[in-house]
Design a protein around this motif. Structure first.
Motif, PDB file in Angstrom:
ATOM      1  N   TRP A  72       0.017   4.022  -2.648  1.00 45.74           N
ATOM      2  CA  TRP A  72      -1.119   4.897  -2.301  1.00 45.74           C
ATOM      3  C   TRP A  72      -0.649   6.053  -1.421  1.00 45.74           C
ATOM      4  N   GLY A 102      -9.717   4.957  -1.013  1.00 46.30           N
ATOM      5  CA  GLY A 102      -9.000   5.952  -0.219  1.00 46.30           C
ATOM      6  C   GLY A 102      -8.616   7.167  -1.041  1.00 46.30           C
ATOM      7  N   THR A 103      -8.184   6.931  -2.289  1.00 44.13           N
ATOM      8  CA  THR A 103      -7.832   8.039  -3.183  1.00 44.13           C
ATOM      9  C   THR A 103      -9.051   8.882  -3.522  1.00 44.13           C
ATOM     10  N   ASN A 137       0.803  -1.223   0.000  1.00 41.96           N
ATOM     11  CA  ASN A 137       0.000   0.000   0.000  1.00 41.96           C
ATOM     12  C   ASN A 137       0.838   1.276   0.000  1.00 41.96           C
ATOM     13  N   TYR A 196      -6.530   7.670   8.571  1.00 47.24           N
ATOM     14  CA  TYR A 196      -6.384   6.458   7.767  1.00 47.24           C
ATOM     15  C   TYR A 196      -5.362   5.550   8.454  1.00 47.24           C
ATOM     16  N   GLU A 223       1.218   8.585  -3.505  1.00 52.77           N
ATOM     17  CA  GLU A 223       0.284   9.339  -4.351  1.00 52.77           C
ATOM     18  C   GLU A 223      -0.427  10.446  -3.569  1.00 52.77           C
ATOM     19  N   ASN A 224      -0.747  10.175  -2.299  1.00 51.74           N
ATOM     20  CA  ASN A 224      -1.554  11.109  -1.513  1.00 51.74           C
ATOM     21  C   ASN A 224      -0.757  11.807  -0.419  1.00 51.74           C
ATOM     22  N   ILE A 274      -7.103   0.957   5.440  1.00 54.68           N
ATOM     23  CA  ILE A 274      -6.726   0.519   4.097  1.00 54.68           C
ATOM     24  C   ILE A 274      -5.967  -0.790   4.240  1.00 54.68           C
ATOM     25  N   SER A 334     -10.461   0.137   0.110  1.00 56.47           N
ATOM     26  CA  SER A 334      -9.327  -0.173  -0.755  1.00 56.47           C
ATOM     27  C   SER A 334      -8.522   1.096  -1.005  1.00 56.47           C
ATOM     28  N   THR A 335      -7.367   0.954  -1.625  1.00 57.43           N
ATOM     29  CA  THR A 335      -6.560   2.127  -1.954  1.00 57.43           C
ATOM     30  C   THR A 335      -7.291   3.022  -2.952  1.00 57.43           C
ATOM     31  N   ILE A 336      -8.051   2.409  -3.861  1.00 54.22           N
ATOM     32  CA  ILE A 336      -8.824   3.196  -4.841  1.00 54.22           C
ATOM     33  C   ILE A 336      -9.868   4.044  -4.124  1.00 54.22           C
TER      34      ILE A 336
END
Length: 620
Positions: A246, A482-483, A243, A378, A249-250, A464, A478-480
Motif C-alpha cells: 500500500w 486508504g487508497t 502493508n 496515516y 502504491e501511494n 491502517i 483497510s489498505t483499500i
C-alpha cells in the motif's frame, strides 16, 4: 442553593474559584437528598429514593472502609463516590493538612446537598478538591497531570460501594487515574535513569553543532510548512510488512516519516523515506542505520540524541527539536517542562521548536508531523501490541540480530516468546474487534495517542492496521480504504525538497552559498556556552572542597547556585526527592547525601565532556 453567601464558602471560592461552578445552575427537583439514618445523627445520600450508603449507620460503614488504610503523608488519597458523606470527614481527619485528598462524584447536583454539613468544612483545608459530574472530569485529570509526581509515593483509593457498584463510570475513572499515575511514575523513573545522559548529550550536541557535515537545522524552521499535505508515520510493528505494498502504491502522495526501527524495513522494500526520527540518548540507535545509504534522508533528532550518531556524516542533514510537556497546573496556569538539557538550547539556537512526546519514537514523530502542519496522518505498523505474538516486523535490526541466534533448538518464534514472557503483559481490545496481547509500556503509549487524538481535532488520523491494539480517536481503515481516500489527491511532487534540510542533495546547491554569517554566530554562541559550563563546574568543585560541614548545605550559597542552574539541579533530582521524603534526617546526613551526589555528577560531566574541553584534566 445557587447563591452561597456565608463567610466560609466565600473564602473557599476565593482560594478555589472553580468550585463556584457547582452553584451556577439551579435545580428545582434534584434527584439527590441528604437523609438521616435510623441510628440518628448520621446521614446518607439517596438518589431517587434509593440509598447510596447504609441506612442504619453510614458512619460505622465509613469507619470500616477507612480504618484499614495505611496512608503515607506522600500518598494522594481519592474518595470515589459521595453517597456516604461521613467518608469525607473521616478521611479528612485521618490525613494532615496540605495532603492531597480528591473527592470524585457522578453529578454536580450532589454538591449543594452535601455542602453545608460536609463539603465546605473539608474544602477549607489546603489540598482538598472536589470533582463531581462529567463536565468536571477533564478538570480532574488536568489537576492530576499537574501534580508534582516527585512528591508522591502512591495512591490510596476509597470507594463507596453504593456508588461504584451501581455506576460503571467510576470504574472507568479509577482505571484512568491509575493509568495517568503509572505514566507519570514511569516518566519519573525514566528521568532518574537518563537525565544526566540527556544533559551530557545536550551539551555535546550544542557545543558541536557548528561541525559539518551533516548540517544542523531546527524543526522550528519547518513549523506549518506542510499544510494541506498528507503524511504517513511508519513504525516497526509486526503488521508493517503486510502493508508495505500500500505504501509503495501511494508513495507519491505521502510524506514518509520513518521511526528509526522501521527504516531498514523500508529500505529493503526500496522505499526511501523523506525523514527518519531518533530519540535514543544511547548509542544503540546506531544499529538501525548501519550499512545503509542515507545520504538523501534528513535525521529528525531530539537534542538529547546520541552525539555519536549525530556527528557521523551519514545523513543529508540533522533537524533538531526539544521535547517539552505543556500542562495546566492547579492554579490554571500553563506550565512548560522541558527535557533535561533542553533549557540550554536557546543560548545557542534560539527557539528550537517544542515537540511533545509520550516516551517513544512514534509519539515524538507524530507530534513532529502535527508541528509541521500536515492535514492528515496515516499510521503504518503502529500495532502497540504483540500481533501474532511477534515483537517487531521482519527486517528490523532487532529481527536481524535474532536471526543469528536461530538454531534447531532455538527458533525465531521461541526467541519472541521468551522476550514476551519477561514483560508485564495484558489483553486489550484490538482493531479486529477481538483482543490482542500488549504490555504495560506499549499500553502507556496507546493511552498517550488516545489523549493526543482528542487535542488535534483539526487533524485527520487513520490507522491502517487490522492486527494491532485499538487506538480510540484514530479511525481504523483497510489498505483499500486508504487508497480510496488518497485517490482524489494529486501527486505531491516532493515540495519539501526545496527546503534547506533537503535541497543540498536534490538541487546540488553549493554548500558555500549557505549563510556563513549565521553559522559563525552559532559557533560563537556554542563556544560561550562551553566556557560558561566549564567555569561553573570548576567553581562548584572548588567551593564544595571548602564547604564547612558545620552548616546546612540546603541553606548554603552553593546550593542556591545549583538551584538557579536547571541542568545542575536536575542531576541531583533523585537525591533531592529522597530528602523531601525523609525530612527527619539530621542536617549532617542531608549534607553528606547532597554533597556527595553533586560531586559525583560534576565528575561525570567532566569525564564525559573533557574531549571537547581541553582545559579539563583527564582524571576528572
Amino acid at each position: 442553593m445557587s447563591q452561597i453567601s456565608d463567610s466560609i464558602s466565600s473564602e473557599i471560592f476565593l482560594r478555589k474559584p472553580y468550585l463556584q461552578n457547582y452553584f451556577r445552575q439551579t435545580e428545582e427537583n434534584s434527584p439527590y437528598q441528604l437523609m438521616e439514618s435510623k441510628k440518628g445523627g448520621e446521614y446518607y445520600v439517596s438518589l431517587k429514593g434509593n440509598p447510596l450508603a447504609s441506612q442504619f449507620s453510614p458512619r460505622t460503614q465509613g469507619e470500616r472502609l477507612v480504618e484499614t488504610l495505611q496512608i503515607k503523608p506522600t500518598d494522594v488519597v481519592f474518595l470515589i463516590g459521595l453517597g456516604n458523606p461521613h467518608l469525607i470527614s473521616q478521611i479528612s481527619e485521618k490525613i494532615p493538612d496540605n495532603q492531597i485528598f480528591i473527592m470524585v462524584g457522578e453529578d454536580y447536583r450532589i454538591t449543594s446537598v452535601l455542602w453545608d454539613k460536609f463539603l465546605k468544612h473539608s474544602l477549607m483545608v489546603p489540598g482538598r478538591h472536589l470533582f463531581s459530574g462529567e463536565e468536571f472530569y477533564p478538570l480532574l485529570f488536568n489537576y492530576i497531570e499537574s501534580l508534582p509526581i516527585d512528591r508522591v509515593s502512591g495512591l490510596k483509593i476509597v470507594k463507596n460501594p453504593g456508588d461504584t457498584n451501581r455506576n460503571p463510570v467510576f470504574k472507568e475513572i479509577e482505571e484512568k487515574i491509575h493509568t495517568v499515575f503509572s505514566a507519570k511514575m514511569s516518566d519519573l523513573l525514566t528521568k532518574f535513569e537518563f537525565e544526566k545522559i540527556w544533559i551530557k548529550n545536550s551539551i555535546w550536541n550544542l557545543t558541536q553543532i557548528s561541525k559539518v557535515p551533516p548540517k544542523k537545522y531546527t524543526i522550528k524552521s519547518l513549523e506549518n510548512q506542510f499544510m494541506g499535505l498528507s503524511a504517513v508515520l511508519v513504525s516497526a510493528g509486526p503488521s508493517l510488512r503486510k502493508n508495505l505494498p500500500w505504501l509503495i502504491e501511494n508513495r507519491n502522495k505521502l510524506f514518509i516519516l520513518s521511526c528509526d526501527t522501521s527504516l531498514k524495513v523500508l529500505i529493503k522494500a526500496d522505499i526511501i523515506a523523506d525523514g527518519v526520527v531518533t530519540l535514543d540518548a544511547q548509542t544503540n540507535s546506531f544499529f538501525h542505520f548501519m550499512g545503509e545509504n542515507l545520504e538523501t534522508i534528513p535525521l529528525f533528532a531530539d537534542l538529547v540524541s546520541s552525539p555519536t550518531l549525530l556527528r557521523e556524516p551519514i545523513f543529508q542533514s540533522v533537524i533538531h527539536s526539544v521535547t517539552a510537556k505543556y500542562q495546566v497546573d492547579a492554579e490554571g496556569s500553563l506550565v512548560r517542562e522541558v527535557t533535561a538539557g533542553g533549557e540550554l538550547a536557546p543560548e545557542v539556537l534560539g527557539d528550537v521548536g517544542d515537540i511533545q512526546s509520550g516516551g517513544s519514537v512514534a509519539t515524538t514523530a507524530f507530534d513532529m508531523l502535527r508541528f509541521m502542519g500536515f492535514s492528515e496522518i496515516y499510521f503504518l505498523g503502529q500495532d502497540l501490541a504483540y500481533s501474532g505474538r511477534e515483537i517487531h516486523s521482519t527486517g528490523t535490526h532487532h529481527n536481524e540480530k535474532w536471526l543469528t541466534l536461530v538454531s534447531r533448538k532455538n527458533s525465531l518464534e521461541r526467541i519472541n516468546e521468551v522476550i514476551i514472557r519477561k514483560r508485564e503483559t495484558r489483553m486489550v481490545p484490538s482493531t479486529s474487534g477481538y483482543t490482542v496481547l500488549t504490555d504495560y509500556v506499549l499500553d502507556l503509549y496507546r493511552h498517550w495517542f488516545e489523549e493526543s487524538a482528542k487535542s488535534v481535532s483539526n487533524l485527520k488520523l487513520y490507522n491502517i492496521n487490522q492486527d494491532g491494539a485499538k487506538i480510540v480517536g484514530i479511525q481504523e481503515i483497510s489498505t483499500i480504504e486508504g487508497t480510496k481516500l488518497l485517490q482524489g489527491k494529486k501527486e505531491h511532487g516532493f515540495p519539501w525538497r526545496i527546503l534547506p534540510p533537503w535541497k543540498d542533495v536534490f538541487f546540488k546547491v553549493n554548500s558555500e552559498l549557505n549563510d556563513a554569517t549565521e553559522d559563525l554566530v552559532i559557533k560563537q554562541k556554542s563556544q560561550v556556552l562551553l566556557k560558561r559550563i566549564h567555569f561553573q563546574l570548576e567553581n562548584l568543585t572548588n567551593e564544595l572542597s571548602q564547604f564547612s560541614k558545620g552548616e546546612s548545605f540546603l541553606d548554603s550559597e552553593i546550593w542556591n547556585q545549583t538551584k538557579t542552574e536547571p541542568y545542575l539541579r536536575r542531576m541531583v533530582r533523585k537525591t533531592e526527592i529522597y530528602l523531601s521524603r525523609h525530612k527527619n534526617l539530621a542536617f549532617e546526613k542531608q549534607n553528606e547525601l547532597l554533597i556527595e551526589s553533586l560531586k559525583k555528577e560534576i565528575r561525570y560531566l567532566k569525564r564525559s565532556l573533557y574531549p571537547i574541553m581541553d582545559e579539563f584534566p583527564r582524571n576528572g
